[in-house]
Enzyme design. Structure first.
Site, PDB file in Angstrom:
ATOM      1  N   LEU A   2       0.877  -1.165   0.000  1.00 63.28           N
ATOM      2  CA  LEU A   2       0.000   0.000   0.000  1.00 63.28           C
ATOM      3  C   LEU A   2       0.915   1.215   0.000  1.00 63.28           C
ATOM      4  CD1 LEU A   2      -2.693  -1.004   2.688  1.00 63.28           C
ATOM      5  CD2 LEU A   2      -2.959  -0.994   0.204  1.00 63.28           C
ATOM      6  N   ASP A   3       0.489   2.278  -0.691  1.00 66.51           N
ATOM      7  CA  ASP A   3       1.304   3.491  -0.735  1.00 66.51           C
ATOM      8  C   ASP A   3       1.488   4.072   0.670  1.00 66.51           C
ATOM      9  OD1 ASP A   3       1.301   3.258  -3.476  1.00 66.51           O
ATOM     10  OD2 ASP A   3      -0.366   4.662  -3.763  1.00 66.51           O
ATOM     11  N   LEU A   4       2.473   4.932   0.772  1.00 66.18           N
ATOM     12  CA  LEU A   4       2.775   5.598   2.061  1.00 66.18           C
ATOM     13  C   LEU A   4       1.516   6.211   2.689  1.00 66.18           C
ATOM     14  CD1 LEU A   4       5.173   6.630   3.886  1.00 66.18           C
ATOM     15  CD2 LEU A   4       5.156   8.689   2.488  1.00 66.18           C
TER      16      LEU A   4
END
Ligand code: URA
Length: 239
Positions: free
Chosen positions: A103-105
């Site tokens: 998952l992105d930051l």
């Protein structure tokens, strides 16, 4: 301290009875010395046990857990830039586990971890079409006619086509809330899809991964999967 016959059976080398026999036959050494009594005790943390000269170690126990990832954590075990990582949240485990996909930051929500390499590989492979459900707050008032664009397929920057089933949950003055169901899992897929239809993502949460949710798990916390959930994951990817 652990009895040698118990240790040998934990390692999958032999049943406890057969382990006794291996000992009496003089085939087991501890730190290089042949041992003669099946009741011999070892310190698993430092003793080296060999069968016929080969070092043996316990079979790694497979573990599976789900983290409710908060924004601001990199999906990685380490970060060269020194940012906080999801590994900072998944602590106190005897085994090392790895995130399944990423998952992105700034993305929140359901992130699975395991040390089961084959399952992880299949869950992230587009071929198995594992379902992921996201909730996104996007810029602007999304019109219903935009929704039909998603299942048709939209070109992604990496050249692939992204497809999603999208529902419009709420339209506000300046933003809209949508849910998206995806089965492929390309990098930054949701953000690319939404941008391509003119509604960049403001906030993104993954509500479920392969049917597993973080319901009841506070942000930053995790829980082990149940036996039923593990069996279902295996079933979904034909294991
Ligand atoms: N799609 C995205 O754009 N970001 C994520 O973190 C996951 C899916």
């Amino acid at each position: 301290m652990t009895r040698i016959n118990k240790y040998l059976s934990q390692c999958g080398v032999a049943s406890r009875r057969h382990a006794d026999k291996l000992v009496t036959e003089g085939r087991i050494t501890v730190n290089g010395a042949i041992i003669e009594t099946p009741g011999f005790k070892i310190d698993e943390s430092k003793d080296e046990v060999c069968l016929d000269g080969q070092v043996i170690t316990p079979a790694e126990k497979k573990i599976y857990l789900i983290l409710n990832k908060p924004a601001g954590y990199v999906t990685s075990l380490t970060d060269p830039q020194g940012r906080k990582t999801v590994a900072d949240l998944v602590t106190d485990l005897e085994q090392r586990v790895y995130p399944v996909g990423r998952l992105d930051l700034d993305t929140e929500g359901t992130l699975l971890f395991t040390n089961d390499g084959e399952l992880a590989h299949r869950l992230t492979h587009p071929k198995y079409g594992v379902k992921k459900i996201y909730r996104a707050r996007v810029k602007g008032r999304m019109r219903r006619d935009k929704l039909v664009l998603f299942p048709k397929g939209i070109k992604l920057p990496d050249g692939n086509i992204g497809r999603a089933i999208v529902n419009l949950e709420k339209i506000n003055d300046e933003d809209s809330i949508i849910t998206l169901e995806l089965t492929e899992g390309r990098k930054r897929e949701v953000k690319h899809l939404c941008k391509a239809v003119g509604h960049p993502v403001i906030k993104l949460v993954r509500d479920s991964f392969a049917g597993i949710t973080c319901d009841g798990v506070a942000p930053g916390k995790w829980r082990f999967l149940s036996a039923e959930e593990i069996a279902d994951l295996n079933y979904q990817v034909k294991l």
